[in-house]
Motif scaffolding. Structure first.
Motif, PDB file in Angstrom:
ATOM      1  N   ASN A 276      20.057   2.607 105.021  1.00  0.00           N
ATOM      2  CA  ASN A 276      19.833   3.152 103.675  1.00  0.00           C
ATOM      3  C   ASN A 276      21.117   3.188 102.854  1.00  0.00           C
ATOM      4  N   ASP A 277      22.246   3.472 103.495  1.00  0.00           N
ATOM      5  CA  ASP A 277      23.517   3.397 102.767  1.00  0.00           C
ATOM      6  C   ASP A 277      23.795   1.962 102.324  1.00  0.00           C
TER       7      ASP A 277
ATOM      8  N   CYS B 149      21.822   1.223  99.220  1.00  0.00           N
ATOM      9  CA  CYS B 149      22.472   1.816  98.039  1.00  0.00           C
ATOM     10  C   CYS B 149      23.606   0.931  97.551  1.00  0.00           C
ATOM     11  N   GLN B 150      24.425   0.447  98.475  1.00  0.00           N
ATOM     12  CA  GLN B 150      25.562  -0.393  98.094  1.00  0.00           C
ATOM     13  C   GLN B 150      25.093  -1.684  97.436  1.00  0.00           C
TER      14      GLN B 150
ATOM     15  N   VAL C 292      23.596   1.840  93.772  1.00  0.00           N
ATOM     16  CA  VAL C 292      23.258   3.267  93.695  1.00  0.00           C
ATOM     17  C   VAL C 292      24.471   4.070  94.149  1.00  0.00           C
ATOM     18  N   THR C 293      24.977   4.942  93.285  1.00  0.00           N
ATOM     19  CA  THR C 293      26.194   5.702  93.577  1.00  0.00           C
ATOM     20  C   THR C 293      25.864   7.176  93.805  1.00  0.00           C
TER      21      THR C 293
ATOM     22  N   ALA D  92      25.148   8.811  96.374  1.00  0.00           N
ATOM     23  CA  ALA D  92      23.896   8.976  97.111  1.00  0.00           C
ATOM     24  C   ALA D  92      23.986  10.113  98.122  1.00  0.00           C
TER      25      ALA D  92
ATOM     26  N   ARG E 178      17.678   8.140 100.833  1.00  0.00           N
ATOM     27  CA  ARG E 178      18.813   8.405  99.946  1.00  0.00           C
ATOM     28  C   ARG E 178      18.305   8.549  98.510  1.00  0.00           C
TER      29      ARG E 178
ATOM     30  N   GLY F  58      20.268   8.691  94.497  1.00  0.00           N
ATOM     31  CA  GLY F  58      21.516   8.643  93.752  1.00  0.00           C
ATOM     32  C   GLY F  58      21.270   8.058  92.375  1.00  0.00           C
TER      33      GLY F  58
END
Length: 366
Positions: free
Chosen positions: A111-112, A115-116, A120-121, A123, A243, A245
């Motif tokens: 999931n991180d 985001c990357q 997406v920041t 998060a 997540r 963000g």
């Protein structure tokens, strides 16, 4: 060469099995922990095609995101799906490790990574997880008892904070007591008030271990009636699932869907909602995570991205006016499996590691 158990320990540190969902089946699921490892294959799902590749290429360990024997099996034969995939591995002595939901949600996990890739920041977990309940045990001990009482508490599982063990706080002071005629004090005399130099010893204890820690403390303590207190500690958040963000630059639902299709190499992307609607707050969860839609709605996300959902979840998203982006189960998780192969290869330089070349998304777009 490193062993299977060394790889398992490495993966446990990266994606601790204790953080996996309660229903999951994670860790070393097949093979000899003492086996040597020179060739490793990663995959999303251990299918017969992937198993054949592993046997053909002389693999020693498979790291499969989805667990084998997930629902349990009462028999393994060549005529069952589990047997078709696992019997060749057993014959070739190939071990299988699965991190699954621990890998989904760990720091630097799937999931991180999503985001990357999507930009997406800031998060944070979409569904925070409470840490296991803990208590503070405080006991008062004379100087002669300090070491043995401390050791007894540590041996009973007290004093663990994160990756640190044998943690305590100690403060010197003075204790008083008046022993009646029925007492037999370890220090001083009964029938008069005594003042004794003592230590205030504090340790944290997981709630289920409190009774055992108290019993161990009493056994090591020289006093007939040790003075101690137990304080319940307020639970804190400890990681979590999914997540949520914000995009550094707001965009539209359609543009974010196109971005997801490109960076995840998805065959197709399904969307619920007006393609021109603006989006900034993004909730996401890899795989089949429709159960997190309610969290995305509650957290007021503009859009929720996951691999796949049920029809009625799509209706629920539309009814709640939350955009929905579905790049596919495979597309949301397979890139992380490839990145995990690169990570393992970098940290075990003497081992050959690659993501399965036989694995394919079972769903194709016409």
């Amino acid at each position: 060469m490193p062993t299977v158990v060394e790889f398992a320990a490495y993966l446990e540190r990266f994606a601790p099995c204790a953080t996996a969902a309660d229903w999951d089946n994670v860790g070393l699921l097949l093979g000899d922990p003492k086996g040597e490892v020179g060739r490793v294959l990663t995959c999303l799902t251990l299918t017969p095609d992937v198993a054949a590749e592993a046997v053909r290429e002389g693999v020693h360990l498979i790291v499969s995101h989805h667990p084998v024997l997930f629902r349990g099996a009462k028999k393994l034969t060549a005529n069952t799906p589990d047997g078709e995939a696992l019997l060749p591995l057993l014959g070739a002595g190939i071990a299988v490790y699965s991190p699954h939901t621990a890998f989904d949600n760990c720091s630097g996990g799937i999931n991180d990574g999503l985001c990357q890739k999507l930009g997406v920041t800031n998060a944070v977990p979409l569904r925070p997880r409470e840490a296991k309940r803990q208590c503070k045990l405080v006991v008062f001990v004379p100087d002669a008892d300090l070491a043995k009482v401390s050791d007894a508490l540590f041996g009973a599982g007290a004093g663990v904070i994160g990756q640190y063990r044998e943690c305590s706080f100690r403060l010197s002071g003075t204790g008083t007591f008046f022993g009646t005629d029925a007492t037999n004090p370890a220090v001083g005399q009964k029938g008069r008030r005594e003042e004794v130099p003592e230590w205030r010893l504090e340790v944290v204890v997981p709630e289920p271990l409190v009774s055992g820690a108290i019993a161990a403390m009493r056994k090591a303590h020289s006093y007939e009636e040790p003075a101690f207190d137990v304080y319940p500690l307020k639970p804190t958040a400890s990681g979590g699932e999914g997540r949520i963000g914000e995009l550094a630059n707001p965009t539209t639902l359609g543009e974010l869907a196109r971005r997801a299709k490109g960076v995840l190499r998805a065959n197709a992307v399904q969307v619920v909602g007006d393609a021109e609607r603006p989006v900034r707050t993004v909730a996401l969860a890899c795989g089949a995570a429709g159960e997190f839609l309610s969290d995305a709605i509650r957290r007021k996300a503009d859009v929720f991205l996951t691999g796949e959902v049920r029809f009625h979840d799509a209706l629920a998203a539309r009814g709640a006016n939350v955009g929905l982006i579905l790049p596919g189960h495979y597309a949301t998780e397979r890139p992380a499996v490839e990145e995990l192969a690169a990570k393992l290869g970098g940290d075990f330089p003497g081992v050959t590691v690659w993501p399965s070349r036989a694995e394919r998304d079972p769903l194709a777009a016409l």
